[in-house]
Write a protein that holds these residues in place. Structure first.
Motif, PDB file in Angstrom:
ATOM      1  N   ASN A  40       2.395   2.097  -6.128  1.00  0.00           N
ATOM      2  CA  ASN A  40       1.011   1.782  -5.770  1.00  0.00           C
ATOM      3  C   ASN A  40       0.207   3.060  -5.538  1.00  0.00           C
ATOM      4  O   ASN A  40      -0.948   3.159  -5.971  1.00  0.00           O
ATOM      5  CB  ASN A  40       0.967   0.881  -4.535  1.00  0.00           C
ATOM      6  N   GLN A  41       0.808   4.025  -4.884  1.00  0.00           N
ATOM      7  CA  GLN A  41       0.137   5.310  -4.669  1.00  0.00           C
ATOM      8  C   GLN A  41      -0.191   5.975  -6.010  1.00  0.00           C
ATOM      9  O   GLN A  41      -1.260   6.548  -6.199  1.00  0.00           O
ATOM     10  CB  GLN A  41       1.014   6.230  -3.815  1.00  0.00           C
ATOM     11  N   LYS A  42       0.748   5.873  -6.938  1.00  0.00           N
ATOM     12  CA  LYS A  42       0.551   6.427  -8.282  1.00  0.00           C
ATOM     13  C   LYS A  42      -0.584   5.698  -9.005  1.00  0.00           C
ATOM     14  O   LYS A  42      -1.415   6.311  -9.669  1.00  0.00           O
ATOM     15  CB  LYS A  42       1.872   6.278  -9.054  1.00  0.00           C
ATOM     16  N   GLU A  60       5.524   3.809  -3.633  1.00  0.00           N
ATOM     17  CA  GLU A  60       5.305   4.956  -4.527  1.00  0.00           C
ATOM     18  C   GLU A  60       4.486   4.571  -5.753  1.00  0.00           C
ATOM     19  O   GLU A  60       3.556   5.276  -6.141  1.00  0.00           O
ATOM     20  CB  GLU A  60       6.650   5.546  -4.945  1.00  0.00           C
ATOM     21  N   ASP A  84       0.807  -1.221   0.000  1.00  0.00           N
ATOM     22  CA  ASP A  84       0.000   0.000   0.000  1.00  0.00           C
ATOM     23  C   ASP A  84       0.841   1.273   0.000  1.00  0.00           C
ATOM     24  O   ASP A  84       0.476   2.257  -0.635  1.00  0.00           O
ATOM     25  CB  ASP A  84      -0.925   0.046   1.218  1.00  0.00           C
ATOM     26  N   SER A  85       1.941   1.269   0.716  1.00  0.00           N
ATOM     27  CA  SER A  85       2.725   2.492   0.896  1.00  0.00           C
ATOM     28  C   SER A  85       3.795   2.711  -0.175  1.00  0.00           C
ATOM     29  O   SER A  85       4.500   3.715  -0.134  1.00  0.00           O
ATOM     30  CB  SER A  85       3.378   2.489   2.277  1.00  0.00           C
ATOM     31  N   TRP A 139      -3.119   4.034  -7.608  1.00  0.00           N
ATOM     32  CA  TRP A 139      -4.396   4.412  -7.000  1.00  0.00           C
ATOM     33  C   TRP A 139      -4.890   5.752  -7.536  1.00  0.00           C
ATOM     34  O   TRP A 139      -6.071   5.899  -7.836  1.00  0.00           O
ATOM     35  CB  TRP A 139      -4.269   4.475  -5.487  1.00  0.00           C
ATOM     36  N   ALA A 140      -4.006   6.726  -7.666  1.00  0.00           N
ATOM     37  CA  ALA A 140      -4.398   8.043  -8.185  1.00  0.00           C
ATOM     38  C   ALA A 140      -4.869   7.928  -9.638  1.00  0.00           C
ATOM     39  O   ALA A 140      -5.826   8.590 -10.044  1.00  0.00           O
ATOM     40  CB  ALA A 140      -3.234   9.018  -8.072  1.00  0.00           C
ATOM     41  N   GLU A 152      -8.404   6.302  -9.533  1.00  0.00           N
ATOM     42  CA  GLU A 152      -9.413   7.009  -8.728  1.00  0.00           C
ATOM     43  C   GLU A 152     -10.614   7.519  -9.535  1.00  0.00           C
ATOM     44  O   GLU A 152     -11.753   7.407  -9.081  1.00  0.00           O
ATOM     45  CB  GLU A 152      -8.737   8.151  -7.954  1.00  0.00           C
ATOM     46  N   ASN A 211      -7.666   8.921   0.389  1.00  0.00           N
ATOM     47  CA  ASN A 211      -6.266   8.724   0.005  1.00  0.00           C
ATOM     48  C   ASN A 211      -6.133   7.964  -1.326  1.00  0.00           C
ATOM     49  O   ASN A 211      -5.061   7.506  -1.674  1.00  0.00           O
ATOM     50  CB  ASN A 211      -5.501   7.991   1.105  1.00  0.00           C
ATOM     51  N   ASN A 212      -7.240   7.837  -2.052  1.00  0.00           N
ATOM     52  CA  ASN A 212      -7.337   7.148  -3.353  1.00  0.00           C
ATOM     53  C   ASN A 212      -7.333   5.625  -3.256  1.00  0.00           C
ATOM     54  O   ASN A 212      -7.445   4.951  -4.272  1.00  0.00           O
ATOM     55  CB  ASN A 212      -6.233   7.593  -4.329  1.00  0.00           C
ATOM     56  N   ARG A 213      -7.207   5.078  -2.059  1.00  0.00           N
ATOM     57  CA  ARG A 213      -7.279   3.621  -1.905  1.00  0.00           C
ATOM     58  C   ARG A 213      -8.686   3.168  -2.307  1.00  0.00           C
ATOM     59  O   ARG A 213      -9.682   3.740  -1.853  1.00  0.00           O
ATOM     60  CB  ARG A 213      -7.009   3.237  -0.453  1.00  0.00           C
TER      61      ARG A 213
END
Length: 104
Positions: free
Chosen positions: A73-75, A71, A68-69, A77-78, A81, A89-91
Motif C-alpha cells: 500500500n505504501q508503494k 508495504e 495503510d501500513s 501511494w507513492a 502521488e 506521507n503520500n496518503r
C-alpha cells in the motif's frame, strides 16, 4: 459487511493516467486488499470537477485500518502521488462520507 464511501481528488490533467494505473492495478495490491477484508471496491470520476468518489465494502474496521501500513500500500501511494492530492506521507487526501440511505 461495512459500506464506506469517500471523496478524493485527481489533478485535471491526470484523469487518463489515473484510470490507466487502476486498470493495470498490481495483482499483489488486489491480493493485499482482499487479505484486509475488501470484497467490493469502486472509484468513480467526475471529469468536470476532478473529484473521485470511492465506494468500498470491508469485513471489519480493524482489519481494514491495517491496510495503510502494508508495504504494498505504501508503494501504491507513492506510485499514485504524482496524480492526485496527497498528504506528506503520500496518503491520498480523502474525506469520508456519512451514509444517509441504503436500499437492499
Amino acid at each position: 459487511m461495512i459500506r464506506k464511501a469517500f471523496l478524493m481528488s485527481v489533478y485535471p490533467d491526470k484523469h487518463e493516467e489515473y484510470e490507466k494505473r487502476h486498470n493495470e492495478i498490481w495483482p499483489e495490491m488486489v491480493d493485499e486488499l482482499r487479505k484486509h477484508g475488501v470484497n467490493n471496491y469502486s472509484i468513480f470520476l467526475d471529469k468536470e470537477t476532478s473529484n473521485l468518489f470511492g465506494y468500498i465494502e470491508v469485513e471489519d474496521e480493524e482489519t481494514w485500518s491495517e491496510m495503510d501500513s502494508t508495504e504494498i500500500n505504501q508503494k501504491w501511494w507513492a506510485f499514485m502521488e504524482p496524480l492526485m492530492e496527497t498528504h506528506s506521507n503520500n496518503r491520498p487526501v480523502s474525506k469520508d462520507l456519512k451514509e444517509v440511505f441504503h436500499m437492499q
